[in-house]
Design a protein around this motif. Sequence first.
Motif, PDB file in Angstrom:
ATOM      1  N   SER A 147     -24.459 116.826  53.655  1.00 37.48           N
ATOM      2  CA  SER A 147     -25.265 116.761  54.873  1.00 37.48           C
ATOM      3  C   SER A 147     -25.802 118.135  55.264  1.00 37.48           C
ATOM      4  CB  SER A 147     -24.412 116.182  56.013  1.00 37.48           C
ATOM      5  OG  SER A 147     -25.101 116.193  57.231  1.00 37.48           O
ATOM      6  N   MET A 148     -24.972 119.171  55.114  1.00 32.57           N
ATOM      7  CA  MET A 148     -25.405 120.529  55.438  1.00 32.57           C
ATOM      8  C   MET A 148     -26.492 121.008  54.484  1.00 32.57           C
ATOM      9  SD  MET A 148     -21.687 122.182  56.350  1.00 32.57           S
ATOM     10  CE  MET A 148     -22.300 123.812  56.746  1.00 32.57           C
ATOM     11  N   LEU A 149     -26.391 120.627  53.210  1.00 32.90           N
ATOM     12  CA  LEU A 149     -27.425 121.004  52.242  1.00 32.90           C
ATOM     13  C   LEU A 149     -28.741 120.295  52.550  1.00 32.90           C
ATOM     14  CD1 LEU A 149     -25.304 121.093  48.955  1.00 32.90           C
ATOM     15  CD2 LEU A 149     -26.170 123.044  50.281  1.00 32.90           C
ATOM     16  N   TYR A 150     -28.660 119.081  53.110  1.00 37.30           N
ATOM     17  CA  TYR A 150     -29.891 118.410  53.547  1.00 37.30           C
ATOM     18  C   TYR A 150     -30.562 119.227  54.648  1.00 37.30           C
ATOM     19  CZ  TYR A 150     -27.807 114.251  51.299  1.00 37.30           C
ATOM     20  OH  TYR A 150     -27.237 113.366  50.415  1.00 37.30           O
ATOM     21  N   VAL A 151     -29.745 119.691  55.600  1.00 37.67           N
ATOM     22  CA  VAL A 151     -30.290 120.502  56.692  1.00 37.67           C
ATOM     23  C   VAL A 151     -30.890 121.792  56.137  1.00 37.67           C
ATOM     24  CG1 VAL A 151     -29.765 121.728  58.843  1.00 37.67           C
ATOM     25  CG2 VAL A 151     -28.672 119.539  58.369  1.00 37.67           C
ATOM     26  N   ALA A 152     -30.225 122.379  55.134  1.00 33.03           N
ATOM     27  CA  ALA A 152     -30.739 123.611  54.529  1.00 33.03           C
ATOM     28  C   ALA A 152     -32.120 123.385  53.920  1.00 33.03           C
ATOM     29  CB  ALA A 152     -29.766 124.115  53.458  1.00 33.03           C
ATOM     30  N   GLU A 153     -32.292 122.285  53.180  1.00 34.56           N
ATOM     31  CA  GLU A 153     -33.602 122.015  52.588  1.00 34.56           C
ATOM     32  C   GLU A 153     -34.648 121.749  53.666  1.00 34.56           C
ATOM     33  OE1 GLU A 153     -35.933 118.750  49.847  1.00 34.56           O
ATOM     34  OE2 GLU A 153     -33.825 119.153  49.347  1.00 34.56           O
ATOM     35  N   VAL A 154     -34.271 120.999  54.702  1.00 32.58           N
ATOM     36  CA  VAL A 154     -35.211 120.732  55.799  1.00 32.58           C
ATOM     37  C   VAL A 154     -35.661 122.040  56.439  1.00 32.58           C
ATOM     38  CG1 VAL A 154     -35.459 119.695  58.098  1.00 32.58           C
ATOM     39  CG2 VAL A 154     -34.332 118.411  56.267  1.00 32.58           C
ATOM     40  N   ALA A 155     -34.703 122.949  56.686  1.00 28.24           N
ATOM     41  CA  ALA A 155     -35.045 124.239  57.296  1.00 28.24           C
ATOM     42  C   ALA A 155     -35.987 125.033  56.396  1.00 28.24           C
ATOM     43  CB  ALA A 155     -33.776 125.041  57.583  1.00 28.24           C
ATOM     44  N   LEU A 156     -35.743 125.001  55.081  1.00 28.06           N
ATOM     45  CA  LEU A 156     -36.587 125.748  54.147  1.00 28.06           C
ATOM     46  C   LEU A 156     -37.967 125.116  53.978  1.00 28.06           C
ATOM     47  CD1 LEU A 156     -33.986 126.670  51.368  1.00 28.06           C
ATOM     48  CD2 LEU A 156     -34.906 128.152  53.162  1.00 28.06           C
ATOM     49  N   ARG A 157     -38.107 123.845  54.333  1.00 29.69           N
ATOM     50  CA  ARG A 157     -39.406 123.184  54.272  1.00 29.69           C
ATOM     51  C   ARG A 157     -40.227 123.397  55.553  1.00 29.69           C
ATOM     52  NH1 ARG A 157     -40.529 119.542  50.287  1.00 29.69           N
ATOM     53  NH2 ARG A 157     -38.821 119.042  48.845  1.00 29.69           N
ATOM     54  N   THR A 158     -39.659 124.107  56.519  1.00 28.04           N
ATOM     55  CA  THR A 158     -40.284 124.259  57.828  1.00 28.04           C
ATOM     56  C   THR A 158     -40.681 125.713  58.047  1.00 28.04           C
ATOM     57  OG1 THR A 158     -38.844 122.479  58.625  1.00 28.04           O
ATOM     58  CG2 THR A 158     -39.988 123.791  60.293  1.00 28.04           C
ATOM     59  N   LEU A 175     -36.427 126.655  63.409  1.00 27.49           N
ATOM     60  CA  LEU A 175     -36.011 125.807  64.520  1.00 27.49           C
ATOM     61  C   LEU A 175     -34.519 125.519  64.408  1.00 27.49           C
ATOM     62  CD1 LEU A 175     -38.935 123.195  64.336  1.00 27.49           C
ATOM     63  CD2 LEU A 175     -38.730 125.107  65.953  1.00 27.49           C
ATOM     64  N   GLN A 176     -33.905 125.213  65.533  1.00 30.02           N
ATOM     65  CA  GLN A 176     -32.524 124.767  65.531  1.00 30.02           C
ATOM     66  C   GLN A 176     -32.463 123.293  65.158  1.00 30.02           C
ATOM     67  OE1 GLN A 176     -29.866 126.923  65.832  1.00 30.02           O
ATOM     68  NE2 GLN A 176     -31.598 128.300  65.622  1.00 30.02           N
ATOM     69  N   LEU A 177     -31.259 122.736  65.082  1.00 28.79           N
ATOM     70  CA  LEU A 177     -31.101 121.365  64.618  1.00 28.79           C
ATOM     71  C   LEU A 177     -31.872 120.383  65.491  1.00 28.79           C
ATOM     72  CD1 LEU A 177     -29.649 120.225  62.197  1.00 28.79           C
ATOM     73  CD2 LEU A 177     -27.646 119.808  63.630  1.00 28.79           C
ATOM     74  N   SER A 178     -31.810 120.578  66.805  1.00 34.31           N
ATOM     75  CA  SER A 178     -32.543 119.669  67.700  1.00 34.31           C
ATOM     76  C   SER A 178     -34.044 119.842  67.536  1.00 34.31           C
ATOM     77  CB  SER A 178     -32.130 119.909  69.159  1.00 34.31           C
ATOM     78  OG  SER A 178     -32.340 121.260  69.523  1.00 34.31           O
ATOM     79  N   GLY A 179     -34.510 121.077  67.272  1.00 35.57           N
ATOM     80  CA  GLY A 179     -35.933 121.312  67.051  1.00 35.57           C
ATOM     81  C   GLY A 179     -36.410 120.692  65.753  1.00 35.57           C
ATOM     82  N   LEU A 180     -35.607 120.790  64.696  1.00 36.66           N
ATOM     83  CA  LEU A 180     -35.946 120.152  63.424  1.00 36.66           C
ATOM     84  C   LEU A 180     -36.002 118.638  63.581  1.00 36.66           C
ATOM     85  CD1 LEU A 180     -33.729 122.277  60.997  1.00 36.66           C
ATOM     86  CD2 LEU A 180     -36.228 122.325  61.140  1.00 36.66           C
ATOM     87  N   TYR A 190     -24.542 122.298  62.539  1.00 34.74           N
ATOM     88  CA  TYR A 190     -25.320 123.023  63.539  1.00 34.74           C
ATOM     89  C   TYR A 190     -25.469 124.509  63.209  1.00 34.74           C
ATOM     90  CZ  TYR A 190     -20.442 123.498  64.951  1.00 34.74           C
ATOM     91  OH  TYR A 190     -19.085 123.708  64.944  1.00 34.74           O
ATOM     92  N   THR A 191     -24.626 125.025  62.305  1.00 36.25           N
ATOM     93  CA  THR A 191     -24.737 126.447  61.943  1.00 36.25           C
ATOM     94  C   THR A 191     -25.835 126.700  60.909  1.00 36.25           C
ATOM     95  OG1 THR A 191     -23.116 126.286  60.133  1.00 36.25           O
ATOM     96  CG2 THR A 191     -22.256 126.772  62.328  1.00 36.25           C
ATOM     97  N   VAL A 192     -26.255 125.670  60.162  1.00 33.19           N
ATOM     98  CA  VAL A 192     -27.160 125.877  59.032  1.00 33.19           C
ATOM     99  C   VAL A 192     -28.518 126.443  59.457  1.00 33.19           C
ATOM    100  CG1 VAL A 192     -28.342 124.786  57.084  1.00 33.19           C
ATOM    101  CG2 VAL A 192     -25.980 124.159  57.631  1.00 33.19           C
ATOM    102  N   PRO A 193     -29.178 125.912  60.509  1.00 35.16           N
ATOM    103  CA  PRO A 193     -30.453 126.526  60.902  1.00 35.16           C
ATOM    104  C   PRO A 193     -30.310 127.990  61.311  1.00 35.16           C
ATOM    105  CG  PRO A 193     -30.257 124.337  61.856  1.00 35.16           C
ATOM    106  CD  PRO A 193     -28.917 124.683  61.277  1.00 35.16           C
ATOM    107  N   GLU A 194     -29.182 128.351  61.923  1.00 32.26           N
ATOM    108  CA  GLU A 194     -28.944 129.756  62.255  1.00 32.26           C
ATOM    109  C   GLU A 194     -28.852 130.597  60.990  1.00 32.26           C
ATOM    110  OE1 GLU A 194     -28.139 131.671  65.614  1.00 32.26           O
ATOM    111  OE2 GLU A 194     -29.857 130.340  65.409  1.00 32.26           O
ATOM    112  N   LEU A 195     -28.155 130.068  59.970  1.00 30.63           N
ATOM    113  CA  LEU A 195     -28.064 130.787  58.707  1.00 30.63           C
ATOM    114  C   LEU A 195     -29.425 130.886  58.031  1.00 30.63           C
ATOM    115  CD1 LEU A 195     -25.024 130.424  59.214  1.00 30.63           C
ATOM    116  CD2 LEU A 195     -24.778 129.853  56.798  1.00 30.63           C
TER     117      LEU A 195
END
Length: 410
Positions: A67-78, A82-87, A209-214
Motif C-alpha cells: 500500500s505504501m509503494l502505491y502511494v509512492a508511485e502516486v506521489a511520483l506521478r504528481t 501533495l499530502q495523502l489527503s491532497g493526493l 501517511y509518511t510516504v508523501p512527506e518522504l
Amino acid sequence: MTDPDGHAPRKFAGLSHERITFWQGVAIIFGANIGAGILSLPYGSRTGGFPALVAALLIAGFLTTASMLYVAEVALRTNTPLQLSGLARKYLGNAGSWLIFAGIAVNGLGALIAYASGSGQILADLFGIPQVVGSLLFYVPGVVVVWLGLRATGRSEQAITVGMVLLMVVLVGWTLLGPGVDGANLVYLRPYFIIPIVNLAVFAFIAQYTVPELARGLAHSPRALPRAVIAGMCATGFFLALVPLAALGMMGPDAITPVVTLAWADRLGPVAYYCANVFALLAMLTSFWAIGLTLLTNIFDRFSWPATGSVRHRVMGIALVAVPPFLIAAIGLAGFVSALGYAGGFAGAIMSIIPVLMLRQARRHGDREPEWQAGWVAHPVVQVLLVAVFGLAFLYSLLTIVGLVPQGWA
C-alpha cells in the motif's frame, strides 16, 4: 523541461522542498512504526503464540508495504508535492480526500492521546511528579520538532532511532544472556487467534501517511523513495518480532502485561527498569514526531493553507494537532490502550484501501511519467488481497466495539 532521464521536474508551489537523506527517510518510517504497537504486541500475541505473531507480521507487513509503494508511485506521478489527503482529492475527488483525511485524523489524534497518557504515566513513575506534568514534559520536545518541519524531524528521528535501537538490543541481549528464554513459550501455536493478532499488526505497520512527506524530502533522488519505504518496513518488522520473542520467551503468556516494558523490566531488575522505560519514551517520541508532522501537513493540505510565510496558520495547525490530545489525556477521558483501540481499525482500512483506488486513477490521469513504478506488487491479485484483509480488519474493529467478537479475541 525534463531531467536527463526524460522526466518532468516536480513543482514546489505551496509546500517547500525540504531535502532529507535516504537514511533519514528510513528513520521517519521506522520511528513512526516503532511506537505503541511494539509495546502492546507481546500481550496481544500471547493467546496465539509467537508463530502466530510471525505469520501476522508477514501478512500485515507485506500488504502495508504494498500500500505504501502505491502511494509512492502516486506521489511520483504528481507534479505538485501533495499530502495523502491532497493526493486523494486530486485523483478521487472530495469524498476520497475527506475519507483519507478522517483516517489520518482518527489514527493521528488517537495515537497522540495514547502517547500523552502513556508518557505522563512513565515520567510520573520515574520522577514522582504529577502525570499531567509528565505529559507536558514529553509534549515540549515533541511539539518543537514538529513546528520546525520535515528536515528537523528527519534529523531528530535519525538520532533518536539509533538510541532506541541500541536500547532494544541491550534489553533483548540482556534477556537472552541473562534469564534466557524457554523454548516452550515460543513454539505453542493457536491458529484461531491469528485473526485478532493480524488486526493489531495492521496498526503497528500503519505509516502510509509518511510516504508523501518522504517523496517531498527525497525529490532530489526519487528512486530512493521506494528503497526507503522497503528498508524502513523491513527494519520495523524485524524489531516487531524481536521484542516479543525476548519478552514472551522469557516470561510466558501468563506474565505479559499490556505494556510489555512493565513486566519485562520488573523481571530483569532495576537497571533494566530504567532502560525499558526510556526505550518506551523514545518509541513514543519518534512516533509523536512522525505522526504530528504528517497530521500538521495534511491539515495545511486539506484546508489549502499557505505552507510558508504564515505564522498564524502554523500556530493554528500546531494547536489543532497538539492541544486536543493533551487535554483529553490530561482529564483522563482516554487512556493508552483505549485510545489505540479506537484509532486502529478505521484508520488502517481507509489508509490501506484508498491507495489502491488512487494508484489506478493516477496511472490513467497522472501529471508525469514516474521515475519508478510499483511493478508486481501492484498486480490485481495483490490489490484484491489488500482490500479484503484490511476490510476484514476494519470489520473486526467494529465487532469489537459492539462486543460481538468471539470469546478471547477481544
